[in-house]
Design a protein around this motif. Structure first.
Motif, mmCIF file in Angstrom:
data_model
loop_
_atom_site.group_PDB
_atom_site.id
_atom_site.type_symbol
_atom_site.label_atom_id
_atom_site.label_comp_id
_atom_site.label_asym_id
_atom_site.label_seq_id
_atom_site.Cartn_x
_atom_site.Cartn_y
_atom_site.Cartn_z
ATOM 1 N N LEU A 48 14.734 -3.648 -5.735
ATOM 2 C CA LEU A 48 13.577 -4.078 -4.948
ATOM 3 C C LEU A 48 13.021 -2.922 -4.127
ATOM 4 O O LEU A 48 11.797 -2.729 -4.045
ATOM 5 C CB LEU A 48 13.974 -5.235 -4.018
ATOM 6 N N GLN A 49 13.902 -2.124 -3.530
ATOM 7 C CA GLN A 49 13.439 -0.992 -2.737
ATOM 8 C C GLN A 49 12.883 0.125 -3.621
ATOM 9 O O GLN A 49 11.931 0.818 -3.229
ATOM 10 C CB GLN A 49 14.578 -0.455 -1.869
ATOM 11 N N ILE A 50 13.467 0.284 -4.811
ATOM 12 C CA ILE A 50 12.920 1.279 -5.737
ATOM 13 C C ILE A 50 11.504 0.874 -6.147
ATOM 14 O O ILE A 50 10.583 1.710 -6.208
ATOM 15 C CB ILE A 50 13.838 1.424 -6.962
ATOM 16 N N ALA A 51 11.318 -0.438 -6.405
ATOM 17 C CA ALA A 51 9.980 -0.919 -6.762
ATOM 18 C C ALA A 51 9.017 -0.737 -5.586
ATOM 19 O O ALA A 51 7.850 -0.324 -5.763
ATOM 20 C CB ALA A 51 10.049 -2.394 -7.166
ATOM 21 N N TYR A 52 9.494 -1.083 -4.383
ATOM 22 C CA TYR A 52 8.660 -0.917 -3.187
ATOM 23 C C TYR A 52 8.211 0.553 -3.035
ATOM 24 O O TYR A 52 7.070 0.830 -2.651
ATOM 25 C CB TYR A 52 9.459 -1.344 -1.951
ATOM 26 N N THR A 53 9.111 1.461 -3.387
ATOM 27 C CA THR A 53 8.841 2.895 -3.167
ATOM 28 C C THR A 53 8.049 3.518 -4.306
ATOM 29 O O THR A 53 7.157 4.363 -4.073
ATOM 30 C CB THR A 53 10.168 3.651 -2.988
ATOM 31 N N HIS A 54 8.316 3.093 -5.539
ATOM 32 C CA HIS A 54 7.758 3.825 -6.676
ATOM 33 C C HIS A 54 6.768 3.022 -7.522
ATOM 34 O O HIS A 54 6.107 3.609 -8.389
ATOM 35 C CB HIS A 54 8.893 4.338 -7.574
ATOM 36 N N ALA A 55 6.645 1.721 -7.322
ATOM 37 C CA ALA A 55 5.722 0.921 -8.141
ATOM 38 C C ALA A 55 4.302 1.022 -7.576
ATOM 39 O O ALA A 55 4.089 0.876 -6.362
ATOM 40 C CB ALA A 55 6.181 -0.537 -8.174
ATOM 41 N N GLY A 56 3.340 1.244 -8.442
ATOM 42 C CA GLY A 56 1.963 1.426 -8.006
ATOM 43 C C GLY A 56 1.396 0.216 -7.292
ATOM 44 O O GLY A 56 0.682 0.348 -6.293
ATOM 45 N N PHE A 57 1.665 -0.989 -7.790
ATOM 46 C CA PHE A 57 1.084 -2.176 -7.155
ATOM 47 C C PHE A 57 1.662 -2.372 -5.751
ATOM 48 O O PHE A 57 1.002 -2.912 -4.857
ATOM 49 C CB PHE A 57 1.303 -3.415 -8.024
ATOM 50 N N MET A 58 2.931 -1.920 -5.530
ATOM 51 C CA MET A 58 3.503 -1.987 -4.187
ATOM 52 C C MET A 58 2.813 -0.998 -3.251
ATOM 53 O O MET A 58 2.625 -1.276 -2.067
ATOM 54 C CB MET A 58 5.011 -1.703 -4.238
ATOM 55 N N HIS A 59 2.430 0.142 -3.790
ATOM 56 C CA HIS A 59 1.695 1.116 -2.988
ATOM 57 C C HIS A 59 0.405 0.497 -2.471
ATOM 58 O O HIS A 59 0.022 0.714 -1.303
ATOM 59 C CB HIS A 59 1.365 2.364 -3.820
ATOM 60 N N ALA A 60 -0.252 -0.263 -3.330
ATOM 61 C CA ALA A 60 -1.532 -0.872 -2.949
ATOM 62 C C ALA A 60 -1.344 -1.955 -1.878
ATOM 63 O O ALA A 60 -2.198 -2.145 -1.004
ATOM 64 C CB ALA A 60 -2.204 -1.471 -4.180
ATOM 65 N N ILE A 61 -0.211 -2.690 -1.949
ATOM 66 C CA ILE A 61 0.013 -3.797 -1.014
ATOM 67 C C ILE A 61 0.551 -3.292 0.325
ATOM 68 O O ILE A 61 0.101 -3.706 1.387
ATOM 69 C CB ILE A 61 0.997 -4.826 -1.620
ATOM 70 N N PHE A 62 1.532 -2.376 0.282
ATOM 71 C CA PHE A 62 2.255 -1.985 1.502
ATOM 72 C C PHE A 62 1.970 -0.551 1.966
ATOM 73 O O PHE A 62 2.599 -0.105 2.930
ATOM 74 C CB PHE A 62 3.767 -2.143 1.270
ATOM 75 N N ASP A 63 1.094 0.156 1.294
ATOM 76 C CA ASP A 63 0.812 1.558 1.648
ATOM 77 C C ASP A 63 2.071 2.420 1.568
ATOM 78 O O ASP A 63 2.262 3.357 2.368
ATOM 79 C CB ASP A 63 0.215 1.659 3.059
ATOM 80 N N SER A 64 2.946 2.111 0.620
ATOM 81 C CA SER A 64 4.151 2.920 0.425
ATOM 82 C C SER A 64 3.843 4.065 -0.542
ATOM 83 O O SER A 64 2.802 4.076 -1.209
ATOM 84 C CB SER A 64 5.287 2.058 -0.124
#
Length: 908
Positions: A851-867
């Motif tokens: 989950l944290q890897i996805a939060y850090t490296h997934a593009g759609f997570m970047h769009a949602i959380f500015d990660s």
């Protein structure tokens, strides 16, 4: 029901009146009432029904389910997520709130079924005499003064004063707790006689198991003993559990703290730091989101549900979820005797013959055991009096002993069954006796005669008469006794002394005797058995304690839990069983009559000092539970009868018997024992303590996580720093990682010393001083790691998005390490058991990592959380921040153990 009716028929007057007095008071006679008089009295007294209590309507019941601090916490989380626009999270939390309310609504409806179960015990029909004619009518139409005819198998339709009986035995266990059917008569007894000793009365809802009788109705509907219990049950409000009280207090304090800190932060930010109010509002929302323990209600429910499953595997069926943890807080267990602490299998333990006292080994109906004198095993054949006494007990007997699938069972009277088991132990079976010593005739047991007699022929064709019954009655029929060297004149003083000594040990007594000779006619008559018998032995019989109950009581004592026996049985029997179980040793027993004479202050003192209570009525049991609770105790109460239902409902944990318990008892209880075994209660207490331990561990894990996030936000506001965590990122940490990780602690096995601890004080706060210190320490460590890393990265030119991503991951990795720390509050986890003993911890961490890897490296997570993506070096820094928390937490435990504080804090 009118007040006049209640005053007119209030017990104990009826059992103290003679038959003629009862007829005179109720103005009735052998021809019964006339129909006109019955109609007039039905108007006066009302129908013979139990009036249902006033209940809240379904809508109000549903609305009241939301009046719960746990739901308030969840609703607070709903508001925060809605403000942040996370509608999926809002929907999930709202669904959880509604589901909790629906479950509570259903459970309250089930609790009310206890009253319905009592009302269902009323007999639907009755056979009465009206206008001189026998007729059957609806039991609801009975009125005081009616004459009712009872036969075997009838449910008694109202409270009756018995006028005539023929071999009447009534099963009153549901009202009195007596393990055996009661032999009834017609004589009056003293006014203060306990319910179980009112032999001239028959009570509504009980059963006729043998014989016939006629009785006059003296109480109907709410004025009956059953009606009084129904009213007691309706008047009792169910107690809140210690955990819910603690969570309620904890939630209020936490809510006030969050509101206070948030308001102070908003004021400081706007007035001192000149931040825009809109900006500060979003920051305060982030602060509140970080502080609210959204996962607590869910984790609490899961932890309790897992406890329910574990207990169910151990034969403890939980009916109300919070009762799981309440068991762990129990300081006193009030237990019924018959079938719970004992086997509910009558067993011969002693034969007293002339000159010898024989002990019989083995317990229960399995015919395994030896005969001994002072511990020395003997051969029954070498003792003629013992051998003949055993033969007499088997032949003068109407019960049957059977083996089904390796389980021995008795069909018929349990006392007679005990004699058959003793015969098998001596090698004399009933089948062999029927063949070699055929029965020619018999006189069945009758309560007015108090003996049974049989006529047999031996293998040589000679006739023998055998009798068994109450010792004083059999003594009157005997002129001789069988000594080791033959027949001798009866030594009455010896037998009376031995009877007194044996009864003082709590054994029920029977006497057996014989004489050679035939009846004067072809049938056995009373004249044939009036005298001339040879006394063979006194037989001591008892329902022995369960072996596992003895160990369970010992375990409870080691755990600091007082065990008290509250039974409807006789005092000496209760005292003897208590001594074998190590309950009340060296202390007197107290009867229900003595309890009734005490005021509340005296009863509180006696309830704590005395451990055995005998001949207890429903009011006595209820008062005892209340007295213990008034003294600050958390009380578990066991029971099986309708008479136990009020005390079961009042107790902090009501425990009903699943095998022999009435529906009223089960519906009033919080837990049902599938095996009716006290040892199951001790096991459930262990599970309850484990549940509370796991909840404490989860709170110790959750609060520092939320506290660390809150300190990061506060520090950023006060020092005018860029916000290290956005509101959305805080919600990600709380809802996705914290709950996922914390759930693993619900599966923690019980620690080894859990039943060696004293019960926690009932008024102990959920957060002790030590817990507050631990929360602050770990919160500061998490803030130091995450905020320090965030500022470091900004100082070396890292972008704000990357620094925030590293801060989020630092908090989550610190949580992963601290989850392992949290498995033990004080013990070290730096060993194989500590690191790998709970596979769910490993699974939770393994689930959190992707989950944290996805939060850090997934593009759609970047769009949602500015990660943003992180490098291996940056991941290394994040891991180091997490290890800081792990190492510091283990160091703190080490210091506490080395300084001797561990023993004082182990129960915190």
């Amino acid at each position: 029901m009118s007040d006049r009716h209640r005053d007119h028929v209030r017990p104990p007057s009826w059992h103290a009146l003679s038959k003629d007095d009862v007829e005179q008071v109720l103005q009735t006679g052998p021809d019964g009432l006339t129909e006109d008089e019955a109609r007039r009295r039905r108007v006066q007294y009302g129908s013979n029904r139990l009036t249902p209590p006033a209940r809240r309507g379904p809508l109000l019941r549903l609305v009241m389910q939301f009046h719960n601090i746990l739901l308030y916490v969840m609703l607070g989380a709903v508001v925060i997520t809605a403000v942040l626009g996370h509608w999926v999270d809002t929907g999930v939390l709202l669904a959880a709130v509604v589901i909790n309310a629906i479950i509570g609504f259903i459970q309250e409806g089930k609790a009310e079924a206890a009253l319905d179960a009592i009302r269902a015990m009323l007999s639907p029909h009755a056979t009465v005499i009206r206008d001189g004619h026998r007729r059957e009518l609806d039991a609801a139409d009975l009125v005081p003064g009616d004459w009712v005819i009872l036969t075997s198998g009838d449910r008694i339709p109202a409270d009756l004063r018995l006028i005539s009986v023929r071999e009447l035995r009534i099963e009153e266990a549901a009202l009195t707790g007596e393990s055996l059917p009661i032999e009834k008569g017609t004589d009056a007894v003293y006014a203060d006689a306990p319910l179980g000793d009112r032999y001239g009365m028959a009570y509504s809802g009980t059963f006729v198991v043998y014989g016939q009788a006629t009785g006059i109705v003296v109480a109907t509907g709410g004025a009956t003993e059953l009606g009084r219990i129904n009213q007691m049950l309706a008047d009792i409000q169910r107690m809140s559990t210690p955990l819910l009280r603690q969570i309620d207090h904890f939630g209020r304090v936490l809510a006030l703290t969050i509101i206070g800190v948030s308001a102070a932060t908003f004021v400081l930010g706007t007035l001192w730091r000149d931040h825009a109010p809109a900006e500060m509002f979003m920051m305060v929302v982030a602060l509140a989101a970080s502080a609210i323990p959204e996962g607590l209600p869910a984790i609490m429910t899961v932890t309790l549900a897992l406890g329910v499953q574990r207990m169910a595997r151990r034969n403890a069926i939980i009916r109300r979820l919070p009762a799981v943890e309440t068991l762990g807080a129990v300081t006193v267990i009030c237990s019924d005797k018959t079938g719970t602490l004992t086997r509910n299998e009558m067993t011969v333990q002693r034969f007293v013959c002339a000159g010898h006292v024989f002990d019989v080994g083995g317990v229960g109906y399995a015919p395994v055991g030896n005969f001994s004198i002072d511990g020395r095993i003997v051969d029954v054949a070498h003792y003629p009096a013992l051998s003949m006494a055993i033969r007499a007990g088997v032949l003068c007997n109407d019960a049957r002993l059977r083996e089904d699938n390796d389980v021995w069972r008795v069909e018929g009277d349990p006392t007679e069954g005990a004699l058959l088991v003793a015969g098998r132990k001596a090698g004399f079976s009933q089948h062999a006796g029927d063949t070699a010593w055929p029965r020619m005739d018999s006189i069945p047991f009758e309560s007015q005669h108090r003996f049974m007699a049989t006529w047999h022929r031996d293998p040589d064709g000679d006739s023998w008469l055998f009798v068994k019954g109450a010792p004083e009655r059999i003594l009157d029929m005997c002129e001789f006794q069988l000594n080791h060297d033959g027949k001798r004149p009866l030594d009455v003083d010896y037998w009376r002394r031995m009877a007194t000594d044996t009864a003082a040990q709590g054994l029920r007594l029977l006497a057996v005797a014989c004489k050679r000779g035939a009846p004067t006619t072809d049938c056995l008559e009373f004249a044939d058995v009036e005298q001339g018998f040879i006394l063979l032995a006194l037989v001591g019989i008892i329902d022995p304690p369960r072996e596992e109950a003895i160990e369970a009581v010992s375990e409870c004592h080691r755990a600091g839990i007082r065990v008290k026996m509250i039974t409807g049985d006789h005092g000496e029997t209760a005292r003897a069983i208590g001594a074998q179980l190590a309950i009340g040793v060296g202390k007197p027993y107290v009867t229900g009559a003595e309890v009734a004479m005490m005021d509340d202050a005296a009863l509180r003192r006696v309830a704590m000092e005395v451990d055995v209570f005998a001949r207890a009525s429903p009011e006595h049991k209820l008062r005892l539970v209340q007295a213990l609770q008034d003294d600050g105790q958390v009380v578990a109460m066991t029971g099986d009868g309708v008479n136990d239902a009020p005390a079961l409902k009042r107790a902090d944990v009501g425990v009903a018997m699943g095998l022999k318990g009435t529906e009223a008892a089960k519906e009033a209880s919080d837990m049902v024992l599938a095996d009716d075994n006290f040892a199951t209660i001790a096991t459930a207490v262990r599970e309850g303590r484990a549940v509370y331990d796991n909840l404490k561990k989860f709170i110790l894990f959750m609060l520092p996580t939320n506290g660390g996030e809150a300190l990061i936000v506060i520090a950023a506001i006060l020092f005018e720093l860029a916000l290290p965590l956005t509101p959305a990122q805080v919600l990600w940490i709380n809802m996705v990682t914290s709950s996922t990780l914390g759930l693993a602690l619900a599966f923690e096995p019980a620690e080894g010393d859990i039943m060696k601890r004293r019960p926690r004080p009932p008024r102990q706060a959920l957060l002790s001083g030590f817990f507050i210190w631990r929360v602050l320490m770990v919160s500061v460590l998490m803030m130091t790691g995450a905020l320090g890393l965030f500022l470091w990265e900004l100082a070396v030119g890292t972008s704000l998005e990357t620094a925030r991503t590293m801060a989020v991951n630092a908090v989550v990795v610190a949580e992963m390490f601290y989850l392992i720390n949290s498995r033990y509050i004080l013990a070290p986890v730096t060993n194989r058991e500590g690191l790998t003993g709970n596979r769910y911890v490993i699974v939770a961490i393994a689930a959190c990592i992707p989950l944290q890897i996805a939060y850090t490296h997934a593009g759609f997570m970047h769009a949602i959380f500015d990660s943003t993506d992180l490098t291996l070096l940056e991941w290394g820094k994040v891991t180091a921040a997490g290890l800081l928390v792990f190492a510091a937490a283990e160091l703190e435990k080490f210091v506490i153990r080395r300084t001797g504080l561990a023993a004082r804090l182990s129960h915190a």
